[in-house]
Scaffold this motif. Structure first.
Motif, short mmCIF file in Angstrom:
data_model
loop_
_atom_site.label_atom_id
_atom_site.label_comp_id
_atom_site.label_asym_id
_atom_site.label_seq_id
_atom_site.Cartn_x
_atom_site.Cartn_y
_atom_site.Cartn_z
N ARG A 53 69.08 18.13 30.91
CA ARG A 53 69.44 17.20 29.84
C ARG A 53 69.61 17.85 28.47
NH1 ARG A 53 65.46 12.14 30.47
NH2 ARG A 53 66.58 11.52 28.60
N LEU A 54 68.74 18.79 28.13
CA LEU A 54 68.75 19.34 26.77
C LEU A 54 69.37 20.72 26.64
CD1 LEU A 54 65.22 18.26 25.49
CD2 LEU A 54 67.42 17.12 25.18
N GLU A 55 69.15 21.58 27.63
CA GLU A 55 69.64 22.96 27.52
C GLU A 55 71.08 23.10 28.01
OE1 GLU A 55 66.91 25.76 29.30
OE2 GLU A 55 65.20 24.84 28.29
N LEU A 56 71.45 22.37 29.07
CA LEU A 56 72.77 22.53 29.68
C LEU A 56 73.78 21.46 29.29
CD1 LEU A 56 71.61 23.55 33.25
CD2 LEU A 56 72.82 25.00 31.63
N ALA A 57 73.41 20.20 29.43
CA ALA A 57 74.37 19.10 29.26
C ALA A 57 75.09 19.09 27.92
CB ALA A 57 73.68 17.76 29.51
N PRO A 58 74.42 19.34 26.79
CA PRO A 58 75.16 19.30 25.53
C PRO A 58 76.31 20.30 25.46
CG PRO A 58 72.82 19.15 25.11
CD PRO A 58 72.98 19.50 26.57
N VAL A 59 76.15 21.45 26.06
CA VAL A 59 77.19 22.48 26.04
C VAL A 59 78.23 22.22 27.13
CG1 VAL A 59 77.63 24.96 26.36
CG2 VAL A 59 75.61 24.20 25.07
N LEU A 60 77.78 21.99 28.33
CA LEU A 60 78.70 21.87 29.46
C LEU A 60 79.46 20.55 29.48
CD1 LEU A 60 76.45 23.72 31.96
CD2 LEU A 60 78.74 24.42 31.29
N SER A 61 78.88 19.48 28.96
CA SER A 61 79.60 18.21 28.94
C SER A 61 80.79 18.29 27.98
CB SER A 61 78.68 17.05 28.56
OG SER A 61 78.17 17.21 27.26
N ARG A 62 80.65 19.05 26.90
CA ARG A 62 81.79 19.24 25.98
C ARG A 62 82.91 19.97 26.68
NH1 ARG A 62 78.77 21.52 20.79
NH2 ARG A 62 77.12 21.69 22.29
N GLN A 63 82.58 20.96 27.49
CA GLN A 63 83.59 21.68 28.25
C GLN A 63 84.26 20.74 29.27
OE1 GLN A 63 84.48 25.01 27.94
NE2 GLN A 63 86.09 24.62 29.41
N GLN A 64 83.45 19.93 29.90
CA GLN A 64 83.94 19.01 30.92
C GLN A 64 84.87 17.96 30.30
OE1 GLN A 64 80.94 16.43 32.66
NE2 GLN A 64 81.75 16.86 34.70
N MET A 65 84.58 17.54 29.10
CA MET A 65 85.37 16.48 28.45
C MET A 65 86.58 17.02 27.68
SD MET A 65 83.85 13.67 29.20
CE MET A 65 84.23 12.47 27.96
N SER A 66 86.69 18.33 27.57
CA SER A 66 87.78 18.90 26.78
C SER A 66 89.13 18.56 27.41
CB SER A 66 87.62 20.41 26.64
OG SER A 66 87.91 21.04 27.87
#
Length: 129
Positions: A53-66
């Motif tokens: 939730r805190l270490e991965l999702a903020p970075v990887l969700s931005r990549q996923q939504m790009s």
């Protein structure tokens, strides 16, 4: 914590879990690798949840939504740099904000995460304590 310590402690785990955010569904081999790496790190389900939730999702969700199109693979070095930069800033209000919005950043991968955690629990029950 410095950048090298973060890479040493979390790099392998972060890279193993990154396929949860790929455009395609993880393969059996992806899940097997994730379970193997998680087992090596000996983290509790709660610790794993917060890493997700805190270490991965903020970075990887931005990549996923790009809008750059398909994301079927990733540049590991670039990804590690982004994850380290994010995690070095993950204190105080930033940590609280990401915790608050973690439902949104994990929404698209939650089903994959749940599948992975079920596999981890099966593996842990199978292995002698």
């Amino acid at each position: 914590m410095d950048a090298q310590t973060l890479v040493d402690e979390r790099g392998e785990l972060w890279l193993a879990l990154a396929p949860l955010w790929l455009e395609r569904e993880p393969r059996e081999t992806d899940y097997a690798h994730m379970v193997k790496v998680i087992q090596r790190h000996d983290l509790t389900p709660n610790q794993l949840e917060w890493i997700f939730r805190l270490e991965l999702a903020p970075v990887l969700s931005r990549q996923q939504m790009s809008v750059v199109g398909e994301w079927r693979a990733f540049d590991e070095n670039k990804l590690l740099r982004q994850l380290v930069a994010h995690n070095l800033r993950l204190h105080g209000w930033r940590r609280k904000t990401w915790a608050l919005f973690s439902g949104l950043t994990t929404m698209m991968t939650r089903h994959r995460w749940n599948e992975l955690m079920a596999r981890v629990m099966v593996e842990r029950e199978r292995l002698p304590h």
